[in-house]
Enzyme design. Structure first.
Site, short mmCIF file in Angstrom:
data_model
loop_
_atom_site.label_atom_id
_atom_site.label_comp_id
_atom_site.label_asym_id
_atom_site.label_seq_id
_atom_site.Cartn_x
_atom_site.Cartn_y
_atom_site.Cartn_z
CB SER A 1 -0.96 -0.05 1.19
OG SER A 1 -1.90 0.98 1.14
CG ASP B 1 -6.44 0.98 -0.85
OD1 ASP B 1 -5.64 1.92 -0.67
OD2 ASP B 1 -6.40 -0.09 -0.21
#
Length: 434
Positions: free
Chosen positions: A93, A230
């Site tokens: 991430s 995201d």
């Protein structure tokens, strides 16, 4: 040791995620899925060998595997949904390239604790797997055209001067593919990944870099993603940083206007600014606050049938669009709102007044001290004194020997005093134990 959680497996490249562990993850999926597994990764150099090992495990488990190469996490989630199978994303991430991890989806949603237990037992050698017929690797196809179906209801043409910060990460293909179809004046930064520069001075964790770029080059909007796509944060033409809370506010107000905000409710976390909560209430929108972490947000959204929720980090679940957090999808939704209403971000957030807030970290500390009754009692007293005009949260870091204190109140002086009071209490307790 727990390998799975909200953020999936995470650690220092192969010092933690070994090839053998990745192979076991792939093998374990044979116990959960009788069809196929889709595999994807971000731009980290370490991801390629992890993917290879997972693919070997999947094939040896008797399942077929589809490798869709480097793409954003939300695309993998969408593909796992429409193909009704498991998806494995190799990413850490927003973390630096030295980290890598694994996120697993089942039909668009992150795995449940029960599913994680099955996988962990294989990794830990608790479950022994029997030999089975080998699966195959399926022929590659470009999933971007399939993913594009999510945008069928977001139709607009935008001529604003926009810069996208792609974080040298997983949105390198999808952000360009999607937004070039609707925006006529796009430029990019952080779009030259080399395997070792993901999130390095770019992306949503370095939003000040984008802010300066917007101001120095006269852009109308700057949009920043994280390494796996995201999250999304935005900078307006005046350099104002539009965090996840403000984006949720904009989206919730719009959805209420068009009659698509279920129960007039928004799910936020305990880190959300009080100013957002008050501004939403003035618009007739109620809020629920959960613990920090998208799994808590999603759980509350499902239980309360909420349309939208998320974190101020920019991880926003907008079920009007999709069941999972998607930075590019939410960015497109914001641009559509601006075009449809012929307005600016500044105008959309004019009724929001942020309360002063601050996050303070006490490092190299025994995290269990957050449960000391003296700390608990002090925090409860501060909460009672603040009432609805402030809040305080004391929590341990999930990965480091550190305690995080966050406070919000009407004035900066109040915030600073709250943090100092709590810090002093920790110091007092530590001194007593020495």
């Amino acid at each position: 040791m727990k390998y799975f959680g909200t953020d999936g497996i995470r650690g220092k490249a192969f010092d933690f995620i070994t090839v053998e562990m990745a192979y076991s993850v792939g093998r374990s999926l044979g116990l959960l899925e009788k069809n196929k597994v889709i595999v994807c990764r971000d731009t980290r150099a370490s991801g390629l060998n992890i993917v290879k090992a997972i693919k070997r495990g999947v094939i040896d488990s008797g399942l077929d595997v589809l490798d869709i190469d480097i793409l954003a996490t939300p695309i993998l989630a969408y593909m796992s949904l429409i193909h009704e199978c498991y998806g494995v994303m190799i990413t850490a991430s927003h973390n630096p390239y030295t980290d890598n991890g694994i996120k697993i989806f089942n039909k668009g949603y992150k795995t449940t604790p029960e599913e994680e237990k099955v996988i962990e037992d294989v990794i830990d050698g608790v479950t022994e797997l029997k030999k089975t017929n080998r699966g195959i690797e399926l022929a590659y196809f470009n999933p971007l055209y399939t993913y594009g179906a999510l945008y069928k209801n977001i139709q607009f043409k935008c001529n604003k001067k926009i810069v996208l910060d792609l974080a040298n990460g997983a949105v390198i293909k999808s952000a360009k593919f999607i937004l070039n179809q609707t925006c006529s004046n796009l430029e990019y930064v952080g779009d030259e990944p080399n395997g070792y520069n993901i999130n390095e001075n770019v992306g949503s964790t370095h939003i000040d870099k984008l802010r300066n770029y917007v101001l120095n080059n006269g852009y109308d909007i700057g949009i920043s993603f994280d390494g796996d796509g995201d999250r999304v944060l935005v900078v307006d033409e005046e350099g104002t940083i539009i965090d996840g809370d403000l984006l949720i506010y904009i989206f919730a107000c719009y959805l209420k206007e068009i009659g698509k905000l279920n129960n007039n409710l928004v799910v936020l976390t305990k880190m959300s600014n009080l100013g957002i909560i008050k501004a939403l209430k003035e618009k007739g929108i109620e809020t629920v606050q959960t613990d920090i972490g998208d799994k808590y947000v999603i759980k509350a959204m499902n239980e309360l049938d909420a349309t939208i929720g998320g974190e101020n980090s920019g991880h926003i679940i907008n079920k009007h669009l999709f069941v999972s957090g998607d930075g590019v999808l939410n960015a497109a939704f914001l641009l559509m709102i601006l075009v449809e209403k012929n307005t600016t971000i500044k105008e959309l957030i004019k009724d929001v007044s942020f309360y002063p807030d601050r996050l303070y970290n006490i490092k190299n500390i025994d995290k269990s001290l957050v449960n000391d009754k003296r700390i608990v009692q002090l925090v409860e007293k501060i909460k009672a004194d603040l009432g609805e005009e402030g809040k305080v949260l004391v929590r341990p870091s999930g990965t480091e020997p550190m305690v995080r204190i966050s406070a919000s109140a009407k004035t900066k002086k109040q915030v600073d005093n709250i943090i100092k009071t709590i810090e002093d209490k920790f110091k007092e307790i530590i001194k007593e134990k020495e």
